[in-house]
Design a protein around this motif. Structure first.
Motif, PDB file in Angstrom:
ATOM      1  N   ARG A  93      -1.303   9.396 -19.044  1.00  0.00           N
ATOM      2  CA  ARG A  93       0.157   9.668 -18.602  1.00  0.00           C
ATOM      3  C   ARG A  93       0.245   8.701 -17.470  1.00  0.00           C
ATOM      4  O   ARG A  93      -0.805   8.171 -16.988  1.00  0.00           O
ATOM      5  N   THR A  94       1.655   8.509 -16.984  1.00  0.00           N
ATOM      6  CA  THR A  94       1.790   7.314 -16.099  1.00  0.00           C
ATOM      7  C   THR A  94       1.659   8.220 -14.649  1.00  0.00           C
ATOM      8  O   THR A  94       1.984   9.582 -14.645  1.00  0.00           O
ATOM      9  N   ASN A  95       0.976   7.548 -13.870  1.00  0.00           N
ATOM     10  CA  ASN A  95       0.686   8.310 -12.343  1.00  0.00           C
ATOM     11  C   ASN A  95       1.874   7.949 -11.463  1.00  0.00           C
ATOM     12  O   ASN A  95       1.905   6.807 -11.039  1.00  0.00           O
ATOM     13  N   TRP A  96       2.346   8.896 -10.916  1.00  0.00           N
ATOM     14  CA  TRP A  96       3.580   8.679 -10.005  1.00  0.00           C
ATOM     15  C   TRP A  96       3.399   9.137  -8.579  1.00  0.00           C
ATOM     16  O   TRP A  96       3.882   8.421  -7.717  1.00  0.00           O
TER      17      TRP A  96
ATOM     18  N   LEU B  84      -9.720  10.324  -8.222  1.00  0.00           N
ATOM     19  CA  LEU B  84      -8.788   9.402  -7.789  1.00  0.00           C
ATOM     20  C   LEU B  84      -9.309   8.245  -7.127  1.00  0.00           C
ATOM     21  O   LEU B  84     -10.014   8.414  -6.034  1.00  0.00           O
ATOM     22  N   THR B  85      -9.148   6.885  -7.607  1.00  0.00           N
ATOM     23  CA  THR B  85      -9.670   5.823  -7.089  1.00  0.00           C
ATOM     24  C   THR B  85      -8.520   5.036  -6.348  1.00  0.00           C
ATOM     25  O   THR B  85      -7.440   4.656  -7.084  1.00  0.00           O
ATOM     26  N   LEU B  86      -8.638   4.799  -5.122  1.00  0.00           N
ATOM     27  CA  LEU B  86      -7.366   4.265  -4.400  1.00  0.00           C
ATOM     28  C   LEU B  86      -7.775   2.565  -4.257  1.00  0.00           C
ATOM     29  O   LEU B  86      -8.741   2.307  -3.871  1.00  0.00           O
TER      30      LEU B  86
ATOM     31  N   HIS C 136     -12.894  15.709 -17.619  1.00  0.00           N
ATOM     32  CA  HIS C 136     -12.767  14.825 -16.679  1.00  0.00           C
ATOM     33  C   HIS C 136     -11.599  13.909 -16.616  1.00  0.00           C
ATOM     34  O   HIS C 136     -11.197  13.378 -17.770  1.00  0.00           O
ATOM     35  N   ALA C 137     -10.811  13.641 -15.406  1.00  0.00           N
ATOM     36  CA  ALA C 137      -9.647  13.103 -15.342  1.00  0.00           C
ATOM     37  C   ALA C 137      -9.866  11.808 -14.128  1.00  0.00           C
ATOM     38  O   ALA C 137     -10.545  12.238 -13.319  1.00  0.00           O
ATOM     39  N   TRP C 138      -9.126  10.654 -14.465  1.00  0.00           N
ATOM     40  CA  TRP C 138      -9.602   9.552 -13.270  1.00  0.00           C
ATOM     41  C   TRP C 138      -8.211   8.944 -13.470  1.00  0.00           C
ATOM     42  O   TRP C 138      -7.458   8.841 -14.441  1.00  0.00           O
ATOM     43  N   SER C 139      -8.172   8.000 -12.315  1.00  0.00           N
ATOM     44  CA  SER C 139      -6.985   7.447 -12.414  1.00  0.00           C
ATOM     45  C   SER C 139      -7.471   5.788 -12.583  1.00  0.00           C
ATOM     46  O   SER C 139      -8.352   5.266 -12.726  1.00  0.00           O
ATOM     47  N   ALA C 140      -6.479   5.058 -13.515  1.00  0.00           N
ATOM     48  CA  ALA C 140      -6.772   3.484 -14.082  1.00  0.00           C
ATOM     49  C   ALA C 140      -5.496   2.900 -13.833  1.00  0.00           C
ATOM     50  O   ALA C 140      -4.650   2.784 -14.500  1.00  0.00           O
ATOM     51  N   GLY C 141      -5.437   2.360 -12.628  1.00  0.00           N
ATOM     52  CA  GLY C 141      -4.251   1.561 -12.097  1.00  0.00           C
ATOM     53  C   GLY C 141      -3.147   2.433 -11.932  1.00  0.00           C
ATOM     54  O   GLY C 141      -3.132   3.480 -11.196  1.00  0.00           O
TER      55      GLY C 141
ATOM     56  N   LEU D 171       0.847  -1.245  -0.079  1.00  0.00           N
ATOM     57  CA  LEU D 171       0.040  -0.159   0.132  1.00  0.00           C
ATOM     58  C   LEU D 171       0.834   1.360   0.203  1.00  0.00           C
ATOM     59  O   LEU D 171       0.487   2.109  -0.644  1.00  0.00           O
ATOM     60  N   CYS D 172       2.206   1.035   0.654  1.00  0.00           N
ATOM     61  CA  CYS D 172       2.964   2.231   0.818  1.00  0.00           C
ATOM     62  C   CYS D 172       3.656   2.485  -0.400  1.00  0.00           C
ATOM     63  O   CYS D 172       4.025   3.673  -0.770  1.00  0.00           O
ATOM     64  N   ALA D 173       4.046   1.396  -1.143  1.00  0.00           N
ATOM     65  CA  ALA D 173       4.846   1.532  -2.255  1.00  0.00           C
ATOM     66  C   ALA D 173       4.172   1.654  -3.724  1.00  0.00           C
ATOM     67  O   ALA D 173       4.928   2.168  -4.397  1.00  0.00           O
ATOM     68  N   VAL D 174       2.701   1.330  -3.761  1.00  0.00           N
ATOM     69  CA  VAL D 174       2.017   1.640  -4.905  1.00  0.00           C
ATOM     70  C   VAL D 174       2.252   3.045  -5.250  1.00  0.00           C
ATOM     71  O   VAL D 174       1.560   3.762  -4.236  1.00  0.00           O
ATOM     72  N   PRO D 175       2.219   3.694  -6.314  1.00  0.00           N
ATOM     73  CA  PRO D 175       2.076   5.163  -6.659  1.00  0.00           C
ATOM     74  C   PRO D 175       0.633   5.418  -6.529  1.00  0.00           C
ATOM     75  O   PRO D 175      -0.215   4.663  -7.107  1.00  0.00           O
ATOM     76  N   GLY D 176       0.196   6.444  -6.175  1.00  0.00           N
ATOM     77  CA  GLY D 176      -1.024   6.945  -5.775  1.00  0.00           C
ATOM     78  C   GLY D 176      -1.783   6.834  -4.785  1.00  0.00           C
ATOM     79  O   GLY D 176      -2.689   7.343  -4.221  1.00  0.00           O
TER      80      GLY D 176
END
Length: 230
Positions: A183-186, A83-85, A147-152, A19-24
């Motif tokens: 774009r990549t999510n950092w 942003l979906t965690l 609209h912007a959202w997180s996908a993985g 959980l701590c290591a995954v970006p986002g």
């Protein structure tokens, strides 16, 4: 003497580490702070050495682009995505959802349209064309979606512009221009979401500029693109 074996890291600890290591999952998005909605265009195609070749778009010399009205016509003007965690499990169970507050999208759209100068247009905001004809385009623009959202581990955006052109003879023709950005999510930061929104806006504006260039040449307005569900 035999040393006691070290305890193995349990499943719960491993999950916590992931959980701590995954970006986002650092929850860098600030729900109480709106996105700055500052438009920044991407480099010209020839300045993107790692990207696919893109045909250079140039409007006819001296083409005037009149924009008498620019409207924020989104159904939801308060938010601009989420942003979906996710839990790092096999089925990626959602853990929490954080909303992205929208800043001044009207000014954002205005500045994006002014960027058509890069294609050779001479944009004028707030004044209609004196008369429709070759060498100029008159268009009323409405932002319908941003609209912007997180996908993985990626961020995605979808921007839609509704453009009503005033054609010779007084006829009005309307087109919808869709732009997608990835774009990549950092770090799941507000700035990263703004960057991917800018990519979507740039693509929508470029599609509009392609049609506007045809009108400036005195050609008929190209047929509308296939409808995309909104």
């Amino acid at each position: 003497m035999k040393q006691p074996s070290q305890p193995r890291i349990g499943l719960a600890a491993a999950v916590l580490f992931a959980l701590c290591a995954v970006p986002g999952l650092a929850q860098a998005v600030t729900e109480s702070e709106p996105l700055d909605m500052v438009y920044q265009q991407a480099p010209e195609p020839e300045q993107r050495p790692n990207g696919p070749p893109v045909e250079t778009l140039r409007a006819p010399q001296g083409c005037k682009l009149y924009l008498p009205a620019i409207e924020d016509a989104r159904n939801n003007q308060v938010y601009a995505g989420n942003l979906t965690l996710m839990m790092p499990t096999l089925h990626a169970t959602p853990r929490a959802v954080e909303s992205l507050r929208s800043g001044d999208a009207g000014m954002w759209t205005r500045n994006a349209l002014l960027s058509t100068q890069r294609y050779g247009f001479q944009p004028t905001i707030g004044a209609p064309a004196a008369a429709a004809g070759a060498g100029q385009v008159s268009a009323v623009v409405a932002l319908r979606l941003a609209h912007a959202w997180s996908a993985g581990l990626n961020l995605v955006s979808h921007v839609v512009l509704k453009v009503s052109y005033r054609l010779p003879g007084g006829e009005v023709a309307t087109r919808l221009y869709h732009g997608m950005g990835t774009r990549t999510n950092w770090a799941s930061g507000n700035g990263e979401f703004m960057s991917v929104l800018n990519l979507g806006m740039e693509e929508a504006v470029r599609s509009m500029a392609t049609d506007a260039a045809a009108l400036c040449e005195g050609k008929p307005l190209p047929a509308p693109a296939p409808a995309v569900a909104q």
